[in-house]
Write a protein that holds these residues in place. Structure first.
Motif, PDB file in Angstrom:
ATOM      1  N   TYR A 388       0.801  -1.231   0.000  1.00  0.00           N
ATOM      2  CA  TYR A 388       0.000   0.000   0.000  1.00  0.00           C
ATOM      3  C   TYR A 388       0.835   1.282   0.000  1.00  0.00           C
ATOM      4  N   TRP A 389       2.126   1.147  -0.163  1.00  0.00           N
ATOM      5  CA  TRP A 389       2.960   2.336  -0.266  1.00  0.00           C
ATOM      6  C   TRP A 389       2.540   3.188  -1.477  1.00  0.00           C
ATOM      7  N   SER A 390       2.126   2.508  -2.538  1.00  0.00           N
ATOM      8  CA  SER A 390       1.720   3.233  -3.757  1.00  0.00           C
ATOM      9  C   SER A 390       0.452   4.049  -3.546  1.00  0.00           C
ATOM     10  N   LYS A 391      -0.270   3.779  -2.463  1.00  0.00           N
ATOM     11  CA  LYS A 391      -1.506   4.527  -2.196  1.00  0.00           C
ATOM     12  C   LYS A 391      -1.246   5.851  -1.471  1.00  0.00           C
ATOM     13  N   VAL A 392      -0.035   5.997  -0.933  1.00  0.00           N
ATOM     14  CA  VAL A 392       0.286   7.235  -0.222  1.00  0.00           C
ATOM     15  C   VAL A 392       0.176   8.428  -1.178  1.00  0.00           C
ATOM     16  N   ASP A 393      -0.473   9.481  -0.705  1.00  0.00           N
ATOM     17  CA  ASP A 393      -0.677  10.737  -1.445  1.00  0.00           C
ATOM     18  C   ASP A 393      -1.732  10.641  -2.549  1.00  0.00           C
ATOM     19  N   LYS A 394      -2.436   9.507  -2.613  1.00  0.00           N
ATOM     20  CA  LYS A 394      -3.615   9.455  -3.487  1.00  0.00           C
ATOM     21  C   LYS A 394      -4.736  10.299  -2.850  1.00  0.00           C
ATOM     22  N   LYS A 395      -5.741  10.657  -3.630  1.00  0.00           N
ATOM     23  CA  LYS A 395      -6.888  11.352  -3.069  1.00  0.00           C
ATOM     24  C   LYS A 395      -7.581  10.456  -2.044  1.00  0.00           C
ATOM     25  N   MET A 396      -7.712  10.949  -0.816  1.00  0.00           N
ATOM     26  CA  MET A 396      -8.340  10.130   0.218  1.00  0.00           C
ATOM     27  C   MET A 396      -9.855  10.241   0.082  1.00  0.00           C
ATOM     28  N   THR A 397     -10.415   9.280  -0.623  1.00  0.00           N
ATOM     29  CA  THR A 397     -11.856   9.222  -0.847  1.00  0.00           C
ATOM     30  C   THR A 397     -12.414   7.958  -0.217  1.00  0.00           C
ATOM     31  N   ARG A 398     -13.716   7.875  -0.145  1.00  0.00           N
ATOM     32  CA  ARG A 398     -14.355   6.682   0.404  1.00  0.00           C
ATOM     33  C   ARG A 398     -14.023   5.468  -0.445  1.00  0.00           C
ATOM     34  N   ARG A 399     -13.932   5.678  -1.739  1.00  0.00           N
ATOM     35  CA  ARG A 399     -13.617   4.556  -2.625  1.00  0.00           C
ATOM     36  C   ARG A 399     -12.215   4.014  -2.336  1.00  0.00           C
ATOM     37  N   ILE A 401     -10.562   4.199   0.535  1.00  0.00           N
ATOM     38  CA  ILE A 401     -10.604   3.523   1.833  1.00  0.00           C
ATOM     39  C   ILE A 401     -11.260   2.150   1.705  1.00  0.00           C
ATOM     40  N   ASP A 402     -12.379   2.091   0.998  1.00  0.00           N
ATOM     41  CA  ASP A 402     -13.074   0.811   0.844  1.00  0.00           C
ATOM     42  C   ASP A 402     -12.235  -0.187   0.055  1.00  0.00           C
ATOM     43  N   SER A 403     -11.486   0.289  -0.942  1.00  0.00           N
ATOM     44  CA  SER A 403     -10.670  -0.629  -1.743  1.00  0.00           C
ATOM     45  C   SER A 403      -9.552  -1.229  -0.906  1.00  0.00           C
ATOM     46  N   ILE A 404      -8.981  -0.409   0.002  1.00  0.00           N
ATOM     47  CA  ILE A 404      -7.934  -0.930   0.888  1.00  0.00           C
ATOM     48  C   ILE A 404      -8.517  -1.954   1.849  1.00  0.00           C
ATOM     49  N   VAL A 426      -9.697  -6.574   8.774  1.00  0.00           N
ATOM     50  CA  VAL A 426      -9.317  -5.182   8.907  1.00  0.00           C
ATOM     51  C   VAL A 426     -10.581  -4.343   9.014  1.00  0.00           C
ATOM     52  N   GLU A 427     -10.526  -3.301   9.848  1.00  0.00           N
ATOM     53  CA  GLU A 427     -11.662  -2.402  10.019  1.00  0.00           C
ATOM     54  C   GLU A 427     -11.182  -0.958   9.920  1.00  0.00           C
ATOM     55  N   PHE A 428     -12.015  -0.130   9.316  1.00  0.00           N
ATOM     56  CA  PHE A 428     -11.797   1.318   9.311  1.00  0.00           C
ATOM     57  C   PHE A 428     -12.779   1.896  10.323  1.00  0.00           C
ATOM     58  N   ARG A 429     -12.297   2.126  11.559  1.00  0.00           N
ATOM     59  CA  ARG A 429     -13.167   2.422  12.687  1.00  0.00           C
ATOM     60  C   ARG A 429     -13.329   3.927  12.883  1.00  0.00           C
ATOM     61  N   SER A 434     -10.879  10.377  13.451  1.00  0.00           N
ATOM     62  CA  SER A 434     -11.636  11.599  13.728  1.00  0.00           C
ATOM     63  C   SER A 434     -11.663  12.497  12.495  1.00  0.00           C
ATOM     64  N   THR A 435     -12.583  13.406  12.482  1.00  0.00           N
ATOM     65  CA  THR A 435     -12.693  14.351  11.367  1.00  0.00           C
ATOM     66  C   THR A 435     -11.416  15.158  11.206  1.00  0.00           C
ATOM     67  N   VAL A 436     -10.838  15.569  12.350  1.00  0.00           N
ATOM     68  CA  VAL A 436      -9.603  16.352  12.298  1.00  0.00           C
ATOM     69  C   VAL A 436      -8.474  15.545  11.673  1.00  0.00           C
ATOM     70  N   ALA A 437      -8.368  14.257  12.066  1.00  0.00           N
ATOM     71  CA  ALA A 437      -7.318  13.403  11.511  1.00  0.00           C
ATOM     72  C   ALA A 437      -7.517  13.184  10.017  1.00  0.00           C
ATOM     73  N   LEU A 438      -8.763  12.949   9.612  1.00  0.00           N
ATOM     74  CA  LEU A 438      -9.044  12.753   8.197  1.00  0.00           C
ATOM     75  C   LEU A 438      -8.746  14.019   7.396  1.00  0.00           C
ATOM     76  N   MET A 439      -9.072  15.170   7.972  1.00  0.00           N
ATOM     77  CA  MET A 439      -8.746  16.435   7.307  1.00  0.00           C
ATOM     78  C   MET A 439      -7.236  16.587   7.137  1.00  0.00           C
ATOM     79  N   ALA A 440      -6.480  16.062   8.105  1.00  0.00           N
ATOM     80  CA  ALA A 440      -5.016  16.154   8.055  1.00  0.00           C
ATOM     81  C   ALA A 440      -4.406  15.082   7.152  1.00  0.00           C
ATOM     82  N   GLY A 441      -5.270  14.256   6.565  1.00  0.00           N
ATOM     83  CA  GLY A 441      -4.772  13.240   5.633  1.00  0.00           C
ATOM     84  C   GLY A 441      -4.319  11.952   6.271  1.00  0.00           C
ATOM     85  N   LYS A 442      -4.768  11.670   7.511  1.00  0.00           N
ATOM     86  CA  LYS A 442      -4.358  10.450   8.211  1.00  0.00           C
ATOM     87  C   LYS A 442      -5.513   9.468   8.289  1.00  0.00           C
ATOM     88  N   ALA A 443      -5.270   8.273   7.769  1.00  0.00           N
ATOM     89  CA  ALA A 443      -6.276   7.199   7.835  1.00  0.00           C
ATOM     90  C   ALA A 443      -5.699   6.029   8.627  1.00  0.00           C
TER      91      ALA A 443
END
Length: 475
Positions: A388-399, A401-404, A426-429, A434-443
């Motif tokens: 998943y290194w290749s996913k770094v800096d991709k647009k963080m969208t729901r799609r 996240i779901d694909s990962i 694996v779960e995306f909990r 948090s909204t702040v973390a997602l805004m900062a680009g952290k999943a």
């Protein structure tokens, strides 16, 4: 003017599921001395080899493993266990680790003079004679051969030659050179510091680090585990370490030695004593690396199974002075109970015996103290990073996240079906994102997994059943 098109066209989009990239497993990184002066080999440079011929061509070879411990690893990995690849770093520098050998007379036999392997070919001087004209030099076996040339000026009836030379001196290597570091003047790394250069250079994760003949020193062992715990800052490995058998000569003394050396980390696997095959003496860490690599290979390149209770290529266990060590099951289990791996000859020949890392018994977290469970966590982590290194800096969208989530779950389910995991998901909990973390680009993706523990104890309960008496003997 808007783009104008008339006809049929196609376009492709990225596949929503990622194909997993499996991390390397059982790949050894070995630091020590090799007779590189015999082949013009490199100094303080990682060299990956795939077979015995490549290793000898790059590092040279000698049966004097006390001077050249890299050769011990070459013999064990390729001759005994057929495990590859291996990455070597030679510390012996012929321009630095050398000494002058006084001039003396050497006998000529069949037109040849046998000089020690340590002799540096370019430094050889023969009184009154010239190389290339009167004699030639080449390395063969355990010697530097001086061959008298026909047509030269050396008389046929000459019985000896007066020779001087410089010789490499492996004993001049210090533990600080094994540890290595970064030279601010040359901008080059050396020793164990080169661990982080393997992946950028070769694209492989060497998850086992060894320094045979040096790992018993506490400073070296500490650096080994520090490097293995954070390879390139992201990957994880294990340090295979040997007990000093000149200090711990009895099995009951080994736990105290371990404590005194502060070897108690989940990233360390501690081995005692030395082992022997014929006349060849091995560090147990070296044979363990081969056994681990072979077991991993038998499991499809996965460390899900423990190397314990699997055959070693040895016929005895010994101390450094050659004293043979005979352990019974109770002795071996005492070592295991203190986080020490050993060799046991009990049923079916000599096997590696012990499932615990050096953190045991102080740390009783199963994912830390069971070697195979701990290695599985590291292997899964390494594989996820590679995939998943290749996913770094991709647009963080729901799609995205779901694909990962979907692709990781498919991969984990495959490991479960292969019985490499008992379960995994694996779960995306929401509570971890948090909204702040997602805004900062952290999943954050939370993985639950359970590697199988080794069945280290198997108990059969026997009971006398009186019902069989009446059933068998009543008329």
């Amino acid at each position: 003017m808007p783009n104008y098109y008339h006809g049929v066209s196609t376009r492709q989009v990225d596949t929503s599921l990622s194909t997993p990239v499996t991390a390397d497993c059982g790949v050894a990184f070995v630091v020590g001395a090799a007779p590189v002066h015999t082949v013009g080999g490199p100094v303080n440079e990682p060299v990956m080899v795939q077979n015995y011929a490549e290793a000898v061509s790059a590092m040279g070879y000698s049966d004097d493993w006390e001077k050249y411990p890299i050769c011990e690893m070459i013999y064990s990995q390729f001759k005994l266990y057929s495990v590859s690849p291996v990455v070597f770093v030679n510390i012996l520098d012929p321009t630095k680790h050398k000494k002058a050998v006084e001039e003396k007379n050497y006998p000529i036999n069949d037109g040849k003079v046998l000089l020690p392997l340590e002799a540096l070919k370019d430094s050889v001087r023969v009184t009154t004679y010239t190389v290339g004209k009167d004699y030639d030099l080449f390395y063969e076996g355990e010697n530097l051969i001086l061959e008298v040339l026909e047509g030269g000026t050396i008389p046929e009836n000459t019985g000896e030659l007066t020779i001087s030379f410089d010789a490499v001196n492996p004993s001049a290597i210090t533990e600080n050179e094994i540890i290595g570091g970064f030279d601010t003047n040359t901008k080059k790394s050396s020793g164990l510091e080169l661990y982080d250069s393997i992946f950028p250079k070769y694209g492989i994760v060497a998850d086992l680090v060894l320094c045979p003949g040096w790992s018993h020193k506490s400073t070296v062992a500490a650096v080994m585990v520090a490097k293995a715990a954070s390879i390139n800052g992201v990957f994880e490995g294990k340090a295979l370490i040997d007990v000093d058998t000149t200090e711990a000569t009895h099995y009951a003394d080994v736990p105290a030695w371990k404590k005194a050396q502060n070897i108690n980390n989940k990233g360390q696997i501690l081995c005692w004593p030395l082992v022997k095959l014929g006349d060849r003496v091995f560090h147990l860490s070296v044979q363990m690396a081969g056994r681990m690599g072979q077991t991993d290979s038998d499991n499809g390149g996965c460390p899900a199974e423990s190397p314990s209770n699997k055959l070693l290529q040895i016929d005895s266990a010994v101390l450094a002075d050659g004293t043979e060590i005979l352990l019974d099951l109770q002795n071996a289990n005492y070592l295991n109970s203190n986080g020490i791996v050993t060799a046991l000859n009990f049923i079916g020949g000599y096997v590696l015996w012990g499932n615990e890392t050096a953190c045991y018994p102080a740390d009783t977290d199963v994912k830390n103290y069971f070697t195979c469970v701990s290695r599985m966590f590291g292997w899964v982590a390494n594989s996820l990073i590679l995939t998943y290194w290749s996913k770094v800096d991709k647009k963080m969208t729901r799609r995205l996240i779901d694909s990962i989530v979907d692709s990781v779950n498919i991969w984990l389910n495959g490991l479960v079906n292969e019985e490499k995991l008992l379960g995994g998901r694996v779960e995306f909990r929401e509570d971890e994102n948090s909204t702040v973390a997602l805004m900062a680009g952290k999943a954050v993706f939370h993985i639950f997994m359970t590697p199988p523990s080794p069945m280290k104890e198997c108990e059969f309960v026997l009971e006398y059943d009186v019902d069989y008496v009446s059933a068998a003997l009543t008329a």
